[in-house]
Design a protein around this motif. Structure first.
Motif, PDB file in Angstrom:
ATOM      1  N   ARG A 165       9.467  24.589 -15.776  1.00  0.00           N
ATOM      2  CA  ARG A 165       9.018  23.928 -14.539  1.00  0.00           C
ATOM      3  C   ARG A 165       9.757  22.610 -14.319  1.00  0.00           C
ATOM      4  N   LEU A 166      10.193  22.397 -13.087  1.00  0.00           N
ATOM      5  CA  LEU A 166      10.883  21.164 -12.709  1.00  0.00           C
ATOM      6  C   LEU A 166       9.873  20.040 -12.565  1.00  0.00           C
ATOM      7  N   VAL A 167      10.088  18.914 -13.279  1.00  0.00           N
ATOM      8  CA  VAL A 167       9.144  17.799 -13.215  1.00  0.00           C
ATOM      9  C   VAL A 167       9.772  16.501 -12.719  1.00  0.00           C
ATOM     10  N   ALA A 168      11.103  16.418 -12.691  1.00  0.00           N
ATOM     11  CA  ALA A 168      11.742  15.189 -12.238  1.00  0.00           C
ATOM     12  C   ALA A 168      13.190  15.472 -11.856  1.00  0.00           C
ATOM     13  N   VAL A 169      13.707  14.648 -10.941  1.00  0.00           N
ATOM     14  CA  VAL A 169      15.080  14.803 -10.453  1.00  0.00           C
ATOM     15  C   VAL A 169      15.673  13.411 -10.221  1.00  0.00           C
ATOM     16  N   ALA A 170      16.942  13.242 -10.590  1.00  0.00           N
ATOM     17  CA  ALA A 170      17.656  12.006 -10.300  1.00  0.00           C
ATOM     18  C   ALA A 170      18.962  12.340  -9.591  1.00  0.00           C
ATOM     19  N   LEU A 171      19.243  11.634  -8.510  1.00  0.00           N
ATOM     20  CA  LEU A 171      20.532  11.703  -7.830  1.00  0.00           C
ATOM     21  C   LEU A 171      21.346  10.515  -8.328  1.00  0.00           C
ATOM     22  N   THR A 172      22.474  10.787  -8.965  1.00  0.00           N
ATOM     23  CA  THR A 172      23.193   9.777  -9.728  1.00  0.00           C
ATOM     24  C   THR A 172      24.678   9.799  -9.391  1.00  0.00           C
ATOM     25  N   ASP A 173      25.272   8.614  -9.218  1.00  0.00           N
ATOM     26  CA  ASP A 173      26.715   8.487  -9.044  1.00  0.00           C
ATOM     27  C   ASP A 173      27.359   8.148 -10.380  1.00  0.00           C
ATOM     28  N   VAL A 174      28.435   8.864 -10.707  1.00  0.00           N
ATOM     29  CA  VAL A 174      29.203   8.575 -11.914  1.00  0.00           C
ATOM     30  C   VAL A 174      30.370   7.683 -11.520  1.00  0.00           C
ATOM     31  N   MET A 175      30.380   6.465 -12.068  1.00  0.00           N
ATOM     32  CA  MET A 175      31.385   5.472 -11.726  1.00  0.00           C
ATOM     33  C   MET A 175      32.283   5.192 -12.918  1.00  0.00           C
ATOM     34  N   GLY A 176      33.320   4.408 -12.682  1.00  0.00           N
ATOM     35  CA  GLY A 176      34.238   4.084 -13.750  1.00  0.00           C
ATOM     36  C   GLY A 176      33.624   3.233 -14.835  1.00  0.00           C
ATOM     37  N   ASP A 177      32.602   2.439 -14.482  1.00  0.00           N
ATOM     38  CA  ASP A 177      31.998   1.535 -15.471  1.00  0.00           C
ATOM     39  C   ASP A 177      30.524   1.813 -15.706  1.00  0.00           C
ATOM     40  N   GLY A 178      30.017   2.931 -15.214  1.00  0.00           N
ATOM     41  CA  GLY A 178      28.596   3.192 -15.451  1.00  0.00           C
ATOM     42  C   GLY A 178      28.043   4.293 -14.574  1.00  0.00           C
ATOM     43  N   SER A 180      25.112   5.000 -11.630  1.00  0.00           N
ATOM     44  CA  SER A 180      24.295   4.354 -10.611  1.00  0.00           C
ATOM     45  C   SER A 180      23.202   5.311 -10.177  1.00  0.00           C
ATOM     46  N   MET A 181      21.936   4.922 -10.410  1.00  0.00           N
ATOM     47  CA  MET A 181      20.803   5.759 -10.045  1.00  0.00           C
ATOM     48  C   MET A 181      20.498   5.555  -8.560  1.00  0.00           C
ATOM     49  N   VAL A 182      20.953   6.494  -7.748  1.00  0.00           N
ATOM     50  CA  VAL A 182      20.830   6.379  -6.294  1.00  0.00           C
ATOM     51  C   VAL A 182      19.386   6.594  -5.851  1.00  0.00           C
ATOM     52  N   TYR A 183      18.763   7.659  -6.359  1.00  0.00           N
ATOM     53  CA  TYR A 183      17.365   7.944  -6.009  1.00  0.00           C
ATOM     54  C   TYR A 183      16.800   8.881  -7.068  1.00  0.00           C
ATOM     55  N   SER A 184      15.520   8.715  -7.370  1.00  0.00           N
ATOM     56  CA  SER A 184      14.865   9.602  -8.327  1.00  0.00           C
ATOM     57  C   SER A 184      13.430   9.846  -7.887  1.00  0.00           C
ATOM     58  N   PHE A 185      12.891  10.989  -8.285  1.00  0.00           N
ATOM     59  CA  PHE A 185      11.505  11.325  -7.969  1.00  0.00           C
ATOM     60  C   PHE A 185      10.984  12.253  -9.045  1.00  0.00           C
ATOM     61  N   PHE A 186       9.653  12.390  -9.103  1.00  0.00           N
ATOM     62  CA  PHE A 186       9.038  13.136 -10.202  1.00  0.00           C
ATOM     63  C   PHE A 186       7.657  13.635  -9.803  1.00  0.00           C
ATOM     64  N   ASP A 187       7.098  14.478 -10.655  1.00  0.00           N
ATOM     65  CA  ASP A 187       5.766  15.022 -10.424  1.00  0.00           C
ATOM     66  C   ASP A 187       4.740  13.906 -10.652  1.00  0.00           C
ATOM     67  N   PRO A 188       4.037  13.460  -9.611  1.00  0.00           N
ATOM     68  CA  PRO A 188       3.096  12.353  -9.762  1.00  0.00           C
ATOM     69  C   PRO A 188       1.871  12.696 -10.600  1.00  0.00           C
ATOM     70  N   GLU A 189       1.643  13.978 -10.866  1.00  0.00           N
ATOM     71  CA  GLU A 189       0.497  14.368 -11.684  1.00  0.00           C
ATOM     72  C   GLU A 189       0.776  14.214 -13.176  1.00  0.00           C
ATOM     73  N   GLU A 190       2.050  14.062 -13.539  1.00  0.00           N
ATOM     74  CA  GLU A 190       2.416  13.910 -14.948  1.00  0.00           C
ATOM     75  C   GLU A 190       2.376  12.425 -15.340  1.00  0.00           C
ATOM     76  N   THR A 191       1.221  11.818 -15.189  1.00  0.00           N
ATOM     77  CA  THR A 191       1.110  10.363 -15.356  1.00  0.00           C
ATOM     78  C   THR A 191       1.356   9.906 -16.789  1.00  0.00           C
ATOM     79  N   LYS A 192       0.996  10.714 -17.782  1.00  0.00           N
ATOM     80  CA  LYS A 192       1.138  10.284 -19.168  1.00  0.00           C
ATOM     81  C   LYS A 192       2.594  10.250 -19.642  1.00  0.00           C
ATOM     82  N   ARG A 193       3.458  10.858 -18.895  1.00  0.00           N
ATOM     83  CA  ARG A 193       4.856  10.916 -19.306  1.00  0.00           C
ATOM     84  C   ARG A 193       5.670   9.676 -18.910  1.00  0.00           C
ATOM     85  N   SER A 194       5.211   8.907 -17.912  1.00  0.00           N
ATOM     86  CA  SER A 194       6.006   7.781 -17.383  1.00  0.00           C
ATOM     87  C   SER A 194       7.415   8.260 -17.037  1.00  0.00           C
TER      88      SER A 194
END
Length: 249
Positions: A165-178, A180-194
């Motif tokens: 089951r999918l619980v979280a997703v991150a849209l991420t840019d890969v750069m020369g020096d790191g 960059s977390m553009v946007y992320s979201f997750f299942d709000p019911e999975e509160t204990k996982r942070s």
């Protein structure tokens, strides 16, 4: 299609609008287009200069009376998690992360809508359709990736695509020096996982594995409660008028 040289991008200024972080302030943004063969190079330079990416637009605050938005990047190569953050990692050992090309899916959108409905019912994204979501993910001329986090199932690690089951997703840019977390979201019911915290920790791990020194988190606003979590990841640097400066806090 309009194209811009990395050496001479054209910049534009938005009209004033209500600030989403500080009720008493109005915000303006300066922005440019990230298109053409040198879009990734330009994105690197602008991100290092405090810009953020949204689709094929790079923007940063240009408010007339406020300088509260501070760009933040984690020093990944120096990062060592404390006890609390180690507990977050321990709570998610049953998850598996997979790096994909920046392509949207119906499953991602379903989770995205669930997240918005719980956390951002009145935000600017609240009315996004599946078409809008697809544009957010795939309308990019830079090296963007989608990181999916799923519950581990028997056989994961052997099969090409995890089936849990999918619980979280991150849209991420890969750069020369790191990263960059553009946007992320997750299942709000999975509160204990942070899960929001866990995704940042996982991006630090990925940056370290790639030999990249930074994880870019976007803007931190000192007096905005929703931004407070960003200072938990130490050491980090903040972009000040004098350049990137180490911040302890």
């Amino acid at each position: 299609m309009t194209t811009h040289s990395v050496n001479s991008p054209q910049f534009f200024l938005t009209a004033p609008s209500a600030c989403p972080y500080l009720e008493s302030e109005m915000e303006r943004k300066v922005f440019t287009h990230l298109v053409g063969p040198k879009a990734s190079e330009l994105n690197d330079l602008l991100t290092q200069g405090g810009f953020r990416r949204s689709q094929n637009i790079a923007y940063r605050p240009a408010c007339e009376t406020c300088r509260a938005c501070i760009s933040v990047r984690i020093l990944a190569d120096e990062f060592k998690p404390g006890k609390t953050l180690r507990r977050v990692t321990g709570a998610n050992t049953d998850l598996i992360s997979t790096d994909y090309a920046a392509e949207p899916s119906t499953e991602q959108y379903t989770l995205f809508r669930k997240y918005l409905g719980s956390r951002h019912q009145s935000g600017g994204m609240a009315e996004m359709t599946i078409g809008d979501y697809a544009m957010m993910v795939e309308d990019t001329h830079v090296n963007s990736r989608v990181i999916e986090y799923r519950l581990r199932e028997p056989g994961d690690g052997i099969a090409e695509n995890p089936a849990g089951r999918l619980v979280a997703v991150a849209l991420t840019d890969v750069m020369g020096d790191g990263l960059s977390m553009v946007y992320s979201f997750f299942d709000p019911e999975e509160t204990k996982r942070s899960l929001g915290t866990y995704m940042i920790l996982d991006h630090i791990r990925m940056a370290q594995a790639r030999g990249l020194p930074h994880v870019y988190l976007g803007y931190w606003v000192k007096n905005s409660p929703k931004m407070g979590y960003k200072t938990r990841f130490q050491p980090q640097e903040h972009l000040m008028p004098q350049g990137w400066r180490r911040h302890e806090g």
